[in-house]
Design a protein around this motif. Structure first.
Motif, PDB file in Angstrom:
ATOM      1  N   GLN A   6       0.827  -1.204   0.000  1.00 41.08           N
ATOM      2  CA  GLN A   6       0.000   0.000   0.000  1.00 41.08           C
ATOM      3  C   GLN A   6       0.865   1.260   0.000  1.00 41.08           C
ATOM      4  O   GLN A   6       0.548   2.241  -0.683  1.00 41.08           O
ATOM      5  CB  GLN A   6      -0.924  -0.014   1.216  1.00 41.08           C
ATOM      6  CG  GLN A   6      -2.025  -1.056   1.125  1.00 41.08           C
ATOM      7  CD  GLN A   6      -2.914  -1.061   2.347  1.00 41.08           C
ATOM      8  OE1 GLN A   6      -2.600  -0.449   3.363  1.00 41.08           O
ATOM      9  NE2 GLN A   6      -4.041  -1.764   2.265  1.00 41.08           N
ATOM     10  N   ILE A   7       1.945   1.240   0.778  1.00 39.65           N
ATOM     11  CA  ILE A   7       2.840   2.394   0.799  1.00 39.65           C
ATOM     12  C   ILE A   7       3.496   2.582  -0.558  1.00 39.65           C
ATOM     13  O   ILE A   7       3.571   3.711  -1.081  1.00 39.65           O
ATOM     14  CB  ILE A   7       3.901   2.219   1.910  1.00 39.65           C
ATOM     15  CG1 ILE A   7       3.246   2.371   3.281  1.00 39.65           C
ATOM     16  CG2 ILE A   7       5.039   3.224   1.743  1.00 39.65           C
ATOM     17  CD1 ILE A   7       4.156   2.028   4.443  1.00 39.65           C
ATOM     18  N   THR A   8       3.957   1.497  -1.151  1.00 36.33           N
ATOM     19  CA  THR A   8       4.564   1.585  -2.478  1.00 36.33           C
ATOM     20  C   THR A   8       3.578   2.139  -3.495  1.00 36.33           C
ATOM     21  O   THR A   8       3.924   2.994  -4.322  1.00 36.33           O
ATOM     22  CB  THR A   8       5.064   0.203  -2.923  1.00 36.33           C
ATOM     23  OG1 THR A   8       6.059  -0.264  -2.000  1.00 36.33           O
ATOM     24  CG2 THR A   8       5.672   0.263  -4.316  1.00 36.33           C
ATOM     25  N   ALA A   9       2.338   1.675  -3.431  1.00 32.57           N
ATOM     26  CA  ALA A   9       1.322   2.153  -4.373  1.00 32.57           C
ATOM     27  C   ALA A   9       1.056   3.647  -4.180  1.00 32.57           C
ATOM     28  O   ALA A   9       0.874   4.386  -5.158  1.00 32.57           O
ATOM     29  CB  ALA A   9       0.034   1.354  -4.191  1.00 32.57           C
ATOM     30  N   ALA A  10       1.029   4.083  -2.913  1.00 29.78           N
ATOM     31  CA  ALA A  10       0.779   5.500  -2.647  1.00 29.78           C
ATOM     32  C   ALA A  10       1.919   6.369  -3.173  1.00 29.78           C
ATOM     33  O   ALA A  10       1.689   7.424  -3.786  1.00 29.78           O
ATOM     34  CB  ALA A  10       0.595   5.727  -1.151  1.00 29.78           C
ATOM     35  N   LEU A  11       3.148   5.933  -2.955  1.00 31.54           N
ATOM     36  CA  LEU A  11       4.296   6.713  -3.436  1.00 31.54           C
ATOM     37  C   LEU A  11       4.387   6.668  -4.955  1.00 31.54           C
ATOM     38  O   LEU A  11       4.788   7.654  -5.592  1.00 31.54           O
ATOM     39  CB  LEU A  11       5.581   6.198  -2.795  1.00 31.54           C
ATOM     40  CG  LEU A  11       5.648   6.353  -1.267  1.00 31.54           C
ATOM     41  CD1 LEU A  11       6.942   5.774  -0.719  1.00 31.54           C
ATOM     42  CD2 LEU A  11       5.501   7.816  -0.863  1.00 31.54           C
TER      43      LEU A  11
END
Length: 487
Positions: A317-322
């Protein structure tokens, strides 16, 4: 001056702030008042400059309903983490709701010491107060999200830095003053209850639709990332350099905040730095998009404990947000610079055309603002205005490619020029003009140059004889190499 306060931040628990009142000053007097902003907030413009109102703007009196506090936050400053910063010279009076339902913070900046002042006096000098007022209004006129000054008042007292300087207080208005560093503050203390309370507060205030999301905290990261991507793309499109993109200077609301050593480029150079303390160029013009990504990574690490999924799910999820930040920025940059070239909908292959124009400006040490503005005359004058910025032999091949691309737009020349002039400003806050205005105010007590420049900057798209001097780049002896944070 009547405020209808509804102070949601003051209703948060004790760890979020320190209760503190402004420190009175001896002889406050008004310098500048923002009638346009007062109307936006639903305040009576005729009351802005009354003696009673000046007592409010100076901190000598509190308006009814105010609950003054200094906000707690941490921050990465030039990459190094400082676990406690906080409002060392700013006091949040409270929040008001504008007639359209938008919530705004009302804050005094330079109103005295707080528990977060460390060794500082909590005061502000006249020059930085006027700079923040001026730059905020210039950015607002350019259509870029920003905090704004409602009032600037002199305190009648000196502030001691390297030498005594006249003191002042700025009344600052923002969608909120929550920063990336606010999240870092609670994450560093392992105070997960307060961290979640903060995230829920931000969702309720800025992104209420996320309250029903299955993954509200990762979705919040996405929304902050999107706002920041839009903001950085807007900065770059007008040549703005913030100067101190520390995490404590990154607003969750996506507004430009804390105008310290900021400036606008004259000659185009992506390595341009103005901050006197940015020795390695961390916050150079061309690094700002990368630094925003770095700051968002810090926000992601702060939000990580609230993501209840497995480590792999949270990491995804963090990777997708960044990744979403990078996508939004890339697209925002392409569309903004495409419009600066007259393209209604820039295509991926137009990046080369845009970058080649920027490379040409760099190689020729051409003025960023004036070159784009001159390009808006090219459909009519065959590029004559541009050749005053870039020599004809160098720009002719590029102009031929650009005109071929414009032919696909199928717009009349007059409409094309008008569209380009609506996104390429004629006037920006030229650094030498800003410094001249501030020097006159600080050294001579003369506010007329400041007021004249402010009026010019409030109509940035207009190009006429009356503002010709403000459109001119600095002569060699007028160039400003460094700006200072003013703390």
């Amino acid at each position: 001056m009547r405020f209808q306060f509804d102070n949601s931040y003051a209703r948060l628990p004790k760890p979020f702030y320190a209760r503190v009142e402004p420190q009175p000053v001896n002889q406050p007097h008004g310098l500048q008042f923002n009638v346009d902003l007062a109307r936006r907030l639903g305040l009576d413009p005729e009351q802005l400059a009354t003696p009673e109102a000046v007592e409010l703007w100076s901190g000598n009196r509190l308006p009814d309903g105010a609950e003054p506090l200094a906000m707690a936050y941490a921050g990465h400053q030039f990459g190094a983490f400082v676990p406690q910063l906080g409002d060392g010279r700013a006091i949040l009076l409270g929040e008001i709701i504008a007639p359209d339902g938008t919530r705004f913070d009302i804050q005094l900046k330079g109103s005295g010491r707080t528990p977060f002042s460390r060794s500082g006096d909590g005061r502000a000098c006249l020059g930085p107060v006027l700079r923040e007022y001026l730059l905020g209004e210039a950015m607002h006129a350019l259509g870029i999200p920003t905090t704004r000054g409602l009032a600037a008042v002199a305190t009648g007292e000196p502030v001691y830095r390297e030498s005594p300087l006249p003191g002042a207080v700025l009344t600052r208005v923002a969608r909120s003053h929550v920063r990336v560093g606010t999240f870092e503050y609670f994450r560093a203390r392992q105070d997960l209850a307060s961290l979640q309370r903060l995230a829920d507060y931000v969702i309720e205030r800025h992104d209420p639709a996320l309250a029903h999301s299955d993954h509200p905290y990762s979705d919040l990261l996405v929304r902050v990332a999107e706002r920041q991507a839009e903001l950085i793309a807007a900065w770059l499109s007008v040549g703005f350099i913030h100067g101190v993109m520390n995490t404590d200077n990154m607003s969750i609301a996506g507004e430009t905040i804390d105008y310290g050593p900021c400036a606008f480029m004259d000659s185009y150079d992506p390595t341009t730095v103005f901050s006197s303390i940015d020795y390695r160029g961390r916050y150079a013009y061309g690094n700002q998009a990368r630094i925003a990504h770095w700051n968002l990574s810090s926000l992601a690490m702060s939000l990580r404990p609230l993501m209840e999924q497995s480590s792999d799910q949270a990491a995804a999820q963090i990777t997708a947000a960044l990744d979403r930040y990078q996508q939004a920025f890339d697209q925002g940059w392409l569309q903004r610079f495409g419009r600066k070239l007259g393209l209604s909908q820039a295509r991926e292959e137009d990046r080369a055309l845009i970058n080649d124009f920027l490379d040409m400006l760099y190689q020729q040490h051409a003025d960023f603002t004036n070159s784009f503005r001159a390009l808006g005359h090219a459909p009519e004058d065959q590029g004559a205005a541009l050749t005053r910025e870039v020599p004809a032999p160098e720009c002719a091949p590029w102009l031929e490619r650009w005109q071929a691309r414009l032919a696909e737009e199928a717009l009349p020349k007059t409409e094309l020029m008008q569209r380009m002039h609506q996104v390429n400003p004629a006037v920006i806050p030229r650094n030498h003009r800003v410094e001249q205005a501030l020097d006159a105010a600080v050294d001579d007590g003369d506010l007329e140059p400041f007021k004249q420049l402010l009026a010019i900057l409030q109509a940035p798209w207009e190009e006429h004889e009356a503002n010709a001097a403000w459109r001119a780049p600095p002569r060699p002896h007028e160039q400003v190499q460094y700006t200072f944070c003013g703390t």
